[in-house]
Design a protein around this motif. Structure first.
Motif, PDB file in Angstrom:
ATOM      1  N   GLU A   1       0.952  -1.335  -0.061  1.00 33.27           N
ATOM      2  CA  GLU A   1       0.198  -0.203  -0.099  1.00 33.27           C
ATOM      3  C   GLU A   1       0.907   1.242   0.003  1.00 33.27           C
ATOM      4  OE1 GLU A   1      -3.610   2.228   2.641  1.00 33.27           O
ATOM      5  OE2 GLU A   1      -2.610   0.139   3.286  1.00 33.27           O
ATOM      6  N   GLU A   2       1.931   1.120   0.802  1.00 33.05           N
ATOM      7  CA  GLU A   2       2.791   2.555   0.748  1.00 33.05           C
ATOM      8  C   GLU A   2       3.605   2.606  -0.361  1.00 33.05           C
ATOM      9  OE1 GLU A   2       3.725   2.299   5.767  1.00 33.05           O
ATOM     10  OE2 GLU A   2       5.081   1.430   4.220  1.00 33.05           O
ATOM     11  N   LEU A   3       3.979   1.351  -0.891  1.00 31.37           N
ATOM     12  CA  LEU A   3       4.752   1.634  -2.319  1.00 31.37           C
ATOM     13  C   LEU A   3       3.831   2.157  -3.458  1.00 31.37           C
ATOM     14  CD1 LEU A   3       7.550   0.719  -3.465  1.00 31.37           C
ATOM     15  CD2 LEU A   3       6.539  -1.363  -4.113  1.00 31.37           C
ATOM     16  N   VAL A   4       2.521   1.779  -3.502  1.00 32.05           N
ATOM     17  CA  VAL A   4       1.675   2.219  -4.378  1.00 32.05           C
ATOM     18  C   VAL A   4       1.542   3.765  -4.424  1.00 32.05           C
ATOM     19  CG1 VAL A   4      -0.641   2.294  -5.418  1.00 32.05           C
ATOM     20  CG2 VAL A   4       0.582   0.208  -5.059  1.00 32.05           C
ATOM     21  N   ALA A   5       1.357   4.230  -3.093  1.00 30.58           N
ATOM     22  CA  ALA A   5       1.290   5.671  -2.704  1.00 30.58           C
ATOM     23  C   ALA A   5       2.216   6.494  -3.079  1.00 30.58           C
ATOM     24  CB  ALA A   5       0.765   5.825  -1.155  1.00 30.58           C
ATOM     25  N   ARG A   6       3.741   5.690  -2.915  1.00 24.29           N
ATOM     26  CA  ARG A   6       4.781   6.482  -3.155  1.00 24.29           C
ATOM     27  C   ARG A   6       4.901   6.622  -4.949  1.00 24.29           C
ATOM     28  NH1 ARG A   6       9.879   7.404  -0.942  1.00 24.29           N
ATOM     29  NH2 ARG A   6       8.749   7.416   1.092  1.00 24.29           N
ATOM     30  N   MET A   7       4.555   5.550  -5.376  1.00 20.83           N
ATOM     31  CA  MET A   7       4.748   5.654  -6.994  1.00 20.83           C
ATOM     32  C   MET A   7       3.419   6.500  -7.472  1.00 20.83           C
ATOM     33  SD  MET A   7       5.491   1.813  -8.276  1.00 20.83           S
ATOM     34  CE  MET A   7       4.114   0.933  -7.374  1.00 20.83           C
ATOM     35  N   ASN A   8       2.563   6.823  -6.717  1.00 22.68           N
ATOM     36  CA  ASN A   8       1.465   7.666  -7.576  1.00 22.68           C
ATOM     37  C   ASN A   8       1.908   9.173  -7.137  1.00 22.68           C
ATOM     38  OD1 ASN A   8      -0.420   6.055  -8.182  1.00 22.68           O
ATOM     39  ND2 ASN A   8      -1.582   5.809  -6.238  1.00 22.68           N
ATOM     40  N   GLU A   9       2.634   9.537  -5.834  1.00 23.97           N
ATOM     41  CA  GLU A   9       3.211  10.626  -5.744  1.00 23.97           C
ATOM     42  C   GLU A   9       4.305  10.899  -6.872  1.00 23.97           C
ATOM     43  OE1 GLU A   9       5.559  13.282  -2.425  1.00 23.97           O
ATOM     44  OE2 GLU A   9       4.703  11.223  -1.922  1.00 23.97           O
ATOM     45  N   LEU A  10       5.242  10.161  -7.068  1.00 22.60           N
ATOM     46  CA  LEU A  10       6.188  10.214  -7.882  1.00 22.60           C
ATOM     47  C   LEU A  10       5.748  10.732  -9.522  1.00 22.60           C
ATOM     48  CD1 LEU A  10       9.037   8.088  -6.622  1.00 22.60           C
ATOM     49  CD2 LEU A  10       8.882  10.560  -6.097  1.00 22.60           C
ATOM     50  N   TYR A  11       4.838   9.539  -9.644  1.00 23.69           N
ATOM     51  CA  TYR A  11       4.292   9.693 -11.251  1.00 23.69           C
ATOM     52  C   TYR A  11       3.499  11.077 -11.405  1.00 23.69           C
ATOM     53  CZ  TYR A  11       1.539   8.215 -15.126  1.00 23.69           C
ATOM     54  OH  TYR A  11       0.873   7.998 -16.459  1.00 23.69           O
ATOM     55  N   ALA A  12       2.698  11.297 -10.440  1.00 26.57           N
ATOM     56  CA  ALA A  12       1.976  12.558 -10.639  1.00 26.57           C
ATOM     57  C   ALA A  12       2.979  13.951 -10.911  1.00 26.57           C
ATOM     58  CB  ALA A  12       0.861  12.836  -9.451  1.00 26.57           C
ATOM     59  N   GLY A  13       4.061  13.876  -9.850  1.00 22.79           N
ATOM     60  CA  GLY A  13       4.997  14.920 -10.191  1.00 22.79           C
ATOM     61  C   GLY A  13       5.854  14.901 -11.609  1.00 22.79           C
ATOM     62  N   ALA A  14       6.270  13.702 -11.904  1.00 19.91           N
ATOM     63  CA  ALA A  14       6.740  13.639 -13.281  1.00 19.91           C
ATOM     64  C   ALA A  14       5.752  13.935 -14.341  1.00 19.91           C
ATOM     65  CB  ALA A  14       7.234  12.248 -13.483  1.00 19.91           C
ATOM     66  N   LEU A  15       4.632  13.244 -14.275  1.00 20.26           N
ATOM     67  CA  LEU A  15       3.658  13.570 -15.509  1.00 20.26           C
ATOM     68  C   LEU A  15       3.504  14.862 -15.550  1.00 20.26           C
ATOM     69  CD1 LEU A  15       1.903  12.361 -17.637  1.00 20.26           C
ATOM     70  CD2 LEU A  15       0.181  12.198 -15.966  1.00 20.26           C
ATOM     71  N   ASP A  16       3.024  15.712 -14.396  1.00 21.34           N
ATOM     72  CA  ASP A  16       2.757  17.111 -14.427  1.00 21.34           C
ATOM     73  C   ASP A  16       3.894  18.034 -15.110  1.00 21.34           C
ATOM     74  OD1 ASP A  16       1.209  19.673 -13.292  1.00 21.34           O
ATOM     75  OD2 ASP A  16       3.247  20.080 -12.626  1.00 21.34           O
ATOM     76  N   MET A  17       5.343  17.706 -14.929  1.00 21.88           N
ATOM     77  CA  MET A  17       6.226  18.362 -15.311  1.00 21.88           C
ATOM     78  C   MET A  17       6.336  18.004 -17.004  1.00 21.88           C
ATOM     79  SD  MET A  17       9.794  18.171 -16.701  1.00 21.88           S
ATOM     80  CE  MET A  17      10.666  19.398 -16.809  1.00 21.88           C
ATOM     81  N   VAL A  18       6.320  16.818 -17.419  1.00 21.76           N
ATOM     82  CA  VAL A  18       6.365  16.514 -18.780  1.00 21.76           C
ATOM     83  C   VAL A  18       5.027  16.914 -19.369  1.00 21.76           C
ATOM     84  CG1 VAL A  18       5.987  14.474 -20.444  1.00 21.76           C
ATOM     85  CG2 VAL A  18       7.502  14.418 -18.452  1.00 21.76           C
ATOM     86  N   VAL A  19       4.124  17.027 -19.096  1.00 23.38           N
ATOM     87  CA  VAL A  19       2.717  17.697 -19.767  1.00 23.38           C
ATOM     88  C   VAL A  19       2.730  18.970 -19.900  1.00 23.38           C
ATOM     89  CG1 VAL A  19       0.259  17.767 -19.531  1.00 23.38           C
ATOM     90  CG2 VAL A  19       1.121  15.560 -19.120  1.00 23.38           C
ATOM     91  N   ALA A  20       3.347  19.773 -18.819  1.00 24.33           N
ATOM     92  CA  ALA A  20       3.295  21.235 -18.951  1.00 24.33           C
ATOM     93  C   ALA A  20       4.330  21.482 -19.811  1.00 24.33           C
ATOM     94  CB  ALA A  20       3.800  21.773 -17.690  1.00 24.33           C
ATOM     95  N   SER A  21       5.379  21.016 -19.911  1.00 23.84           N
ATOM     96  CA  SER A  21       6.543  21.320 -20.926  1.00 23.84           C
ATOM     97  C   SER A  21       5.899  21.104 -22.400  1.00 23.84           C
ATOM     98  CB  SER A  21       7.738  20.525 -20.667  1.00 23.84           C
ATOM     99  OG  SER A  21       8.140  20.697 -19.409  1.00 23.84           O
TER     100      SER A  21
END
Length: 447
Positions: A144-164
């Motif tokens: 459960e913690e691992l999925v939450a951590r991946m969600n957090e990292l993924y959202a940040g990475a996706l935000d940066m990529v989509v914005a650029s």
């Protein structure tokens, strides 16, 4: 090229009683579905056009810093995913030992699915700690913690990529289109003599060219500097490109384009406008000449009257008109355009002043003409009433007429003479109107 905003949430329950066979099978089914969804999202992020552009671009500024952190996040994501996949493989292996798992198998499955039994090596320990905090060699997670951590990292990475990617998709193409329009406008401007250092519009075109060149370089190297996050939006890529500088350059180019169109219009109708200007100034000259002639007549015919002086012809305007004709002959349209506009205003003003001067000069003659008309009108009126032979009226009429038809004429004295004739006529006409049968209410004239 959208990518899911986050991985599917981990559906397992916190550590508690040992799972039975059905619970373990259901948990493994959910884990398998989660594994596929996570893998799909990561692969989509890996293939995202914005990510490929970021990897190949020479970045600067805030984008360079954010991309360095995002690359670290993506590396961690794959490490977490591998650990997640390894835990799933291990759990499947335990479940596959026997059709009906014993208590040891169920204890092992419970620990794998609910406990903090997933160890992840920190592959980014030597990088900046902004993403994961202080560097550590390994971390332990529950699924459960691992999925939450991946969600957090993924959202940040996706935000940066989509914005650029959004900035790169929106601004460079628009800048290129505006630059093409700028080149067409500059070519047209050059054809009518609008050049830097010679006309303000030429300087503006040069400034806009420099701004668009600089803007495009900055957008390509630092797209996040041109990104406005959406207010209150938690979704990756929520926001819009900042087009402030682009819009300002577009407005400036539109202003220049209108200026060039005005210069082109001058080239098309310059001769007609010059002819009209010559006609207006000619009429002003003739009106002033008439005013000077009338002033001489007034001074000769009217006594004790102040007659304003009449100015000479507008030589300065004639000289500027000659300069305008010279500009036209040499196709200097950018110089001719503002000069024609000024000349048209000033020529109309000059004609108006000439007409006002003529009116002022001839005012005494107009007063004399009005007095003459009034005197003759009263004489005709008394004649209709049979009073033309009255000695007093004859005397006062002759006196007023001599004054009005002699030169020089004193208008103040002549006006008093006309008023005396009017008063005498009014005194004689009053009883006639009151006693005449044709003037009584309801009365009839003689048969």
């Amino acid at each position: 090229m959208g990518v899911a905003g986050s991985f599917p949430g981990f559906a397992g329950r916190p550590p508690g009683p040992v799972l039975d066979r059905d619970e373990a099978d259901r948990a493994l089914g959910r884990l398998g579905a989660e594994h596929e969804a996570i893998e799909t999202s990561l692969l989509a992020l890996q293939d995202h056009a914005g990510r490929r552009l970021l990897e190949g671009a020479e970045l600067t500024g805030v984008t360079k810093d954010r991309w360095a952190a995002t690359e670290q996040s993506i590396t961690l994501l794959w490490g977490y995913f591998d650990a997640y996949a390894g835990a799933l493989t291990e759990a499947r292996a335990v479940r596959a030992r026997r059709r009906y798992p014993n208590r040891d198998d169920l204890l092992a499955l419970t620990e794998l699915l609910r406990g903090q039994g997933v160890t992840v090596a920190n592959t980014a320990a030597g990088h900046a700690p902004a993403v994961t905090g202080p560097a550590v060699l390994s971390e332990r997670f529950s699924l459960e913690e691992l999925v939450a951590r991946m969600n957090e990292l993924y959202a940040g990475a996706l935000d940066m990529v989509v914005a650029s990617d959004s900035v790169w998709s929106a601004l460079p193409a628009r800048i290129d289109l505006l630059a093409a329009e700028l080149r067409r406008t500059a070519s047209l401007a050059h054809s009518v003599g609008v050049r830097p250092g010679e006309h303000p519009a030429g300087d503006d075109l040069e400034s806009i060219t420099e701004e668009l060149t600089t803007l495009r370089v900055q957008v390509i190297s630092d797209p996040l500097a041109f990104w406005l996050p959406g207010p209150g939006s938690a979704a990756p890529g929520g926001g819009r490109p900042d087009t402030t500088r682009y819009d300002r350059a577009a407005r400036a180019l539109e202003d220049v384009r209108r200026e060039i169109e005005a210069v082109l219009a001058v080239r098309q109708d310059a001769e007609q406008r010059l002819v009209h200007l010559r006609d207006v100034l000619s009429r002003a000259d003739r009106t002033l000449a008439e005013a000077r002639s009338a002033r001489g007549e007034v001074l000769a015919k009217i006594a004790a009257s102040e007659v304003p002086a009449v100015s000479g012809p507008p030589t300065a305007l004639q000289e500027r008109l000659a300069a305008a004709s010279d500009y036209r002959r040499h196709a200097q349209w950018h110089r001719l355009s503002p000069l024609l506009e000024a000349l048209e205003r000033e020529a109309e003003d000059e004609l108006l002043r000439a007409r006002e001067s003529l009116t002022s000069v001839t005012a005494p003659l107009a007063v004399r003409a009005e007095l003459r008309g009034r005197l003759d009108a009263y004489k005709a009126k008394v004649s209709r009433h049979g009073l033309a032979e009255d000695p007093l009226l004859i005397e006062r009429y002759d006196a007023a007429r001599r004054m009005l038809w002699s030169a020089p004429c004193d208008l103040r004295v002549a006006e008093q003479a006309v008023l005396r004739f009017q008063q005498a006529a009014a005194e004689l006409l009053t009883p006639q109107r009151s006693s005449g049968p044709e003037d009584r209410p309801g009365g009839r004239g003689r048969a």
